[in-house]
Design an enzyme around this catalytic site. Structure first.
Site, PDB file in Angstrom:
ATOM      1  N   HIS A  81      12.834   5.863  -1.966  1.00 58.72           N
ATOM      2  CA  HIS A  81      11.482   6.267  -2.401  1.00 58.72           C
ATOM      3  C   HIS A  81      11.521   7.683  -2.954  1.00 58.72           C
ATOM      4  CE1 HIS A  81      10.632   3.200   0.753  1.00 58.72           C
ATOM      5  NE2 HIS A  81       9.711   2.830  -0.109  1.00 58.72           N
ATOM      6  N   ASP A 108      17.098   3.229   3.017  1.00 60.09           N
ATOM      7  CA  ASP A 108      16.405   2.065   2.448  1.00 60.09           C
ATOM      8  C   ASP A 108      16.916   1.811   1.025  1.00 60.09           C
ATOM      9  OD1 ASP A 108      13.294   4.031   2.389  1.00 60.09           O
ATOM     10  OD2 ASP A 108      15.255   4.402   1.479  1.00 60.09           O
ATOM     11  N   HIS A 144       7.790  12.294   2.230  1.00 63.04           N
ATOM     12  CA  HIS A 144       6.541  11.962   1.519  1.00 63.04           C
ATOM     13  C   HIS A 144       5.387  12.865   1.920  1.00 63.04           C
ATOM     14  CE1 HIS A 144       8.367   8.454  -0.168  1.00 63.04           C
ATOM     15  NE2 HIS A 144       8.580   7.899   0.985  1.00 63.04           N
ATOM     16  N   TYR A 187      15.150   0.483   6.831  1.00 66.06           N
ATOM     17  CA  TYR A 187      14.364  -0.457   7.630  1.00 66.06           C
ATOM     18  C   TYR A 187      15.077  -1.755   7.939  1.00 66.06           C
ATOM     19  CZ  TYR A 187      11.273   3.122   6.157  1.00 66.06           C
ATOM     20  OH  TYR A 187      10.749   4.370   5.913  1.00 66.06           O
ATOM     21  N   ASP A 209      -0.937  -3.464  10.590  1.00 64.87           N
ATOM     22  CA  ASP A 209      -0.949  -2.860   9.250  1.00 64.87           C
ATOM     23  C   ASP A 209       0.348  -3.261   8.553  1.00 64.87           C
ATOM     24  OD1 ASP A 209      -1.173   0.518   7.811  1.00 64.87           O
ATOM     25  OD2 ASP A 209      -0.714  -1.449   6.970  1.00 64.87           O
ATOM     26  N   ASP A 239      17.260   8.496  -0.510  1.00 58.47           N
ATOM     27  CA  ASP A 239      16.305   7.490  -0.037  1.00 58.47           C
ATOM     28  C   ASP A 239      15.780   6.724  -1.264  1.00 58.47           C
ATOM     29  OD1 ASP A 239      14.149   7.149   2.512  1.00 58.47           O
ATOM     30  OD2 ASP A 239      13.347   6.690   0.530  1.00 58.47           O
ATOM     31  N   ASP A 247      -0.522   4.609   3.662  1.00 57.67           N
ATOM     32  CA  ASP A 247       0.711   4.011   4.191  1.00 57.67           C
ATOM     33  C   ASP A 247       1.358   4.860   5.275  1.00 57.67           C
ATOM     34  OD1 ASP A 247       0.545   3.380   1.016  1.00 57.67           O
ATOM     35  OD2 ASP A 247       1.170   1.634   2.208  1.00 57.67           O
TER      36      ASP A 247
HETATM   37  N1  Q7Y Z   1       0.464  -0.161  -0.233  1.00 58.56           N
HETATM   38  C1  Q7Y Z   1       1.314  -1.247  -0.616  1.00 58.56           C
HETATM   39  C2  Q7Y Z   1       2.486  -1.362   0.350  1.00 58.56           C
HETATM   40  C3  Q7Y Z   1       3.558  -0.377  -0.065  1.00 58.56           C
HETATM   41  N2  Q7Y Z   1       4.455  -0.067   1.063  1.00 58.56           N
HETATM   42  C4  Q7Y Z   1       4.719   1.354   1.089  1.00 58.56           C
HETATM   43  C5  Q7Y Z   1       5.320   1.777   2.410  1.00 58.56           C
HETATM   44  C6  Q7Y Z   1       5.695   3.254   2.377  1.00 58.56           C
HETATM   45  C7  Q7Y Z   1       7.165   3.378   2.467  1.00 58.56           C
HETATM   46  C8  Q7Y Z   1       7.508   4.775   2.896  1.00 58.56           C
HETATM   47  C9  Q7Y Z   1       8.913   4.922   3.311  1.00 58.56           C
HETATM   48  O1  Q7Y Z   1       9.658   3.995   3.357  1.00 58.56           O
HETATM   49  C10 Q7Y Z   1       9.382   6.263   3.701  1.00 58.56           C
HETATM   50  S1  Q7Y Z   1      11.111   6.475   3.443  1.00 58.56           S
HETATM   51 ZN    ZN Z   2      12.165   5.513   1.771  1.00 61.65          ZN
END
Ligand code: Q7Y
Ligand code: ZN
Length: 661
Positions: free
Chosen positions: A174, A265, A135, A305, A20, A172, A92
């Site tokens: 996001h 990130d 999230h 990451y 994935d 973060d 995701d």
């Molecule tokens: N559907 C298109 C790909 C987008 N990638 C999103 C990955 C989620 C990231 C969540 C994260 O980093 C938590 S801190």
């Molecule tokens: Zn994030």
């Protein structure tokens, strides 16, 4: 009091079991490289290691629904295809037979932090956990998150410790939409988040992540979203948002507890964020939050990451939680236009909720300016953004052996944990002669001579990082300031920021070479600005307008200080300025983030009441909370704002709006 560190390798025992692309970056190594870096740097040993614990059903139900919890409980017994099928209802995120166990440990780790901080076992702490949490929604997993660790921690703190006001800072990259959803009508939880947005083109692509989502009903104003509409944001952009938005609102709110959704990130090298802020910026973000809530701060890992920048960022954060001074920030060149537009929009969206933002400029009439690139805004060209970013790792700095030294009259009592610079220090004849010819032409009184030569010794030791900071009670403060500034500014690379609190003429003139920058808090009406490097911050009447003083400190002095990037900060308090101890400690505490903590405080001899509070702040103890702040005096807001508008041509960090004209 110490810093807690929570980590258990059990949380590395789950991973993606199928292909994935959206989830493959969330790997167990994220935790192992972070923890190993803390061990290798010696930071782990300096922390109080706390055990993990499993969040109970009751803990989890503080945020999530029964049906969601019951569904997740079934995952350990699922076959591979059942697991894949189970995930397909969410976005995701992936599941694994052991992820439910790890998700309980992640949430439980956050609760362990809250317990140990609220019970006073430690001052602050960090939990290295996975799966992340910000999230996940009441009824759904999302973005690698299963249970909302920080949201559960906030609800837990309210329920178990009756905490009145909780600040959640989500750095973060996001948007923690799960946290926003949980608290958007709750005035007891103030949620700050910045996040890559690109006008809703970036994941999770929610309209609800934009700057105009300020919270609902009673919670209006308590949800602050800063959308980044471009990648490549740098240290300056992050610091500008802290100085001109997050900190003023946080000080007005005055939280009893600070929780950090510590996602990394947002650091350079991260494939998700694609930002350019370097790991050392997290030392500054952490430091700037540590004088809130009496230092009660719980940082919980979210994203991050890049397996090189993540551990570096984690180390910068933990080292600062331990009280070590933050490293000098490298090449801050001011916020970019896109960041300023975002800042402008958020400040105007929140001006009706926060008195510290009342004077903020209204939204630009052509609202579209946030929807399209401004002409001339340089685009990060394609192949440049394709290159692997590189950055200089911040050199490992050990804290100085002596964190704070005190230079007091012989009958003065040296505060504990401070090193006393006794007059018995043999006076180095070369220093004495230099002083004689430069400063003490006439007077021969040996007491002044002794004080001034000890001051120069102190400065030399600070320069060599043998001593971190110092405080001195002196008879003749003008002579002391002149001596200190001349001596400190002499070295070619040195720059001295002098923060002058109190009326009276600054006893030296700042020449345009930029070696010294004087910011003077004064109650006297200031005539025109004499020079770019002598800045009078005029506060009406006396210093009783605490909100006005804090506003000027956060949105004028701090940005100037970061842009100027001094090698030494000299804080001078002339007698009778009547600043309350708590405000004084906030000022010293905040300024300690500059010049690698090399702060020298000069006070008149009759001010030994300030010696204890000053020493405490120089030693890195958090300043006491000021209480929720009322509105600053209008005339102080006006004069500070007028000053900012006049100075912003010279100082980029004073900008707060996109129209840079
Ligand atoms: N559907 C298109 C790909 C987008 N990638 C999103 C990955 C989620 C990231 C969540 C994260 O980093 C938590 S801190
Ligand atoms: Zn994030």
């Amino acid at each position: 009091m110490g810093t807690a560190l929570i980590y258990d390798e059990e949380m590395t025992n789950y991973k993606l079991l199928w292909v994935d692309p959206a989830c493959k970056i969330e790997v167990p190594e994220r935790l192992t490289v972070s923890y190993e870096a803390l061990v290798k740097s010696g930071l782990a040993d300096r922390c109080v290691s706390l055990p993990v614990r499993e969040a109970t059903d009751a803990d989890i139900l503080l945020v999530h629904s029964e049906e969601y919890l019951e569904a997740v409980k079934k995952t350990p017994y699922m076959t591979l295809e059942d697991l894949m099928d189970f995930c397909s209802q969410y976005g995701d995120v992936y599941f694994h037979p052991n992820i439910y166990h790890c998700a309980k440990l992640a949430a439980g780790s956050a609760l362990q932090l809250v317990d140990s901080v609220m019970m006073g076992k430690v001052r602050n702490g960090m939990a290295l956990v996975r799966p992340p949490g910000h999230h996940s929604m009441r009824n759904a997993a999302s973005g690698f998150c299963v249970f909302n660790n920080v949201a559960i921690a906030a609800q837990y703190a309210k329920q178990k410790y009756a905490v009145e006001r909780i600040l959640i800072v989500d750095w973060d990259i996001h948007h923690g939409q799960g946290v926003q959803d949980c608290f958007e009508d709750d005035p007891r939880v103030l949620y700050f988040s910045w996040h890559r947005y690109e006008h809703q083109k970036f994941w999770p692509n929610l309209r609800d992540s934009d700057f105009d989502r300020v919270g609902n009903e009673k919670g209006a104003g308590f949800n602050v979203n800063v959308p980044w509409n471009k990648v490549g944001m740098k240290n300056s952009d992050y610091l500008s948002v802290f100085c001109h938005l997050f900190l003023p609102v946080a000080y007005e709110f005055c939280p009893d507890l600070v929780l950090v959704c510590a996602g990394f990130d947002s650091a350079i090298g991260d494939p998700e964020g694609e930002m350019c802020a370097t790991p050392d910026i997290f030392a500054h973000l952490t430091h700037l939050l540590m004088n809130l809530a009496g230092g009660k701060l719980c940082a919980v890992l979210e994203g991050g990451y890049n397996l090189t920048s993540l551990p570096q960022s984690v180390c910068q954060t933990v080292q600062t939680l331990l009280g070590d001074p933050a490293p000098r920030p490298a090449n801050l060149d001011g916020p970019c236009l896109s960041a300023l537009e975002s800042l402008h929009c958020v400040r105007s969206a929140h001006k009706k909720y926060w008195s510290c933002l009342k004077h903020a400029a209204d939204l630009p009439t052509c609202e579209v300016s946030t929807k399209r690139n401004k002409v001339g805004e340089e685009e990060i060209n394609e192949e440049q953004s394709k290159q692997e970013p590189v950055w200089r790792e911040c050199p490992k700095t050990l804290p100085p052996d002596i964190s704070a030294a005190a230079l007091l009259p012989d009958d003065g009592i040296c505060p504990e944990r401070c090193y006393s610079l006794k007059s018995s220090e043999d006076l180095d004849p070369s220093i004495v002669n230099k002083l004689k010819e430069h400063i003490l032409k006439d007077t021969e009184d040996c007491e002044t001579l002794s004080t001034l030569s000890r001051l120069t010794v102190l400065i030399d030791k600070m320069e060599k990082n043998e001593i971190g900071s110092g405080l001195a009670l002196v008879k003749d403060i003008s002579k002391a300031v002149i001596c200190v500034v001349q001596h400190a500014a002499a070295a070619p690379m040195n720059r001295v920021l002098v923060v002058y609190v109190g009326d009276g003429v600054v006893p030296f003139h700042t020449n345009e070479d930029g070696k010294t920058l004087v910011v003077q808090f004064t109650t006297q009406k200031s005539e025109e600005i004499q020079s770019k490097y002598l800045i009078p911050v005029c506060l009406q009447k006396d210093y009783s307008d605490i909100p006005g003083f804090i506003q000027a400190t956060l949105s004028l002095l701090l940005p100037l200080g970061y842009e100027y990037d001094p090698s030494l900060v000299v804080v001078v308090q002339t007698s009778g300025c009547g600043l309350s101890h708590n405000v004084w400690q906030q000022l010293i505490g905040l300024l300690r983030g500059l010049a690698q903590g090399h702060t020298l405080v000069l006070m008149q001899e009759d001010q030994n009441a300030y010696v204890g509070p000053t020493a405490s702040s120089l030693l890195g103890d958090p300043a006491p909370p000021l209480g929720p702040l009322e509105a600053p005096l209008p005339e102080n807001v006006e004069s500070t704002e007028k000053l900012r508008l006049r100075l912003k041509a010279d100082w980029n960090f004073l900008l707060t709006t996109g129209n840079v004209k």
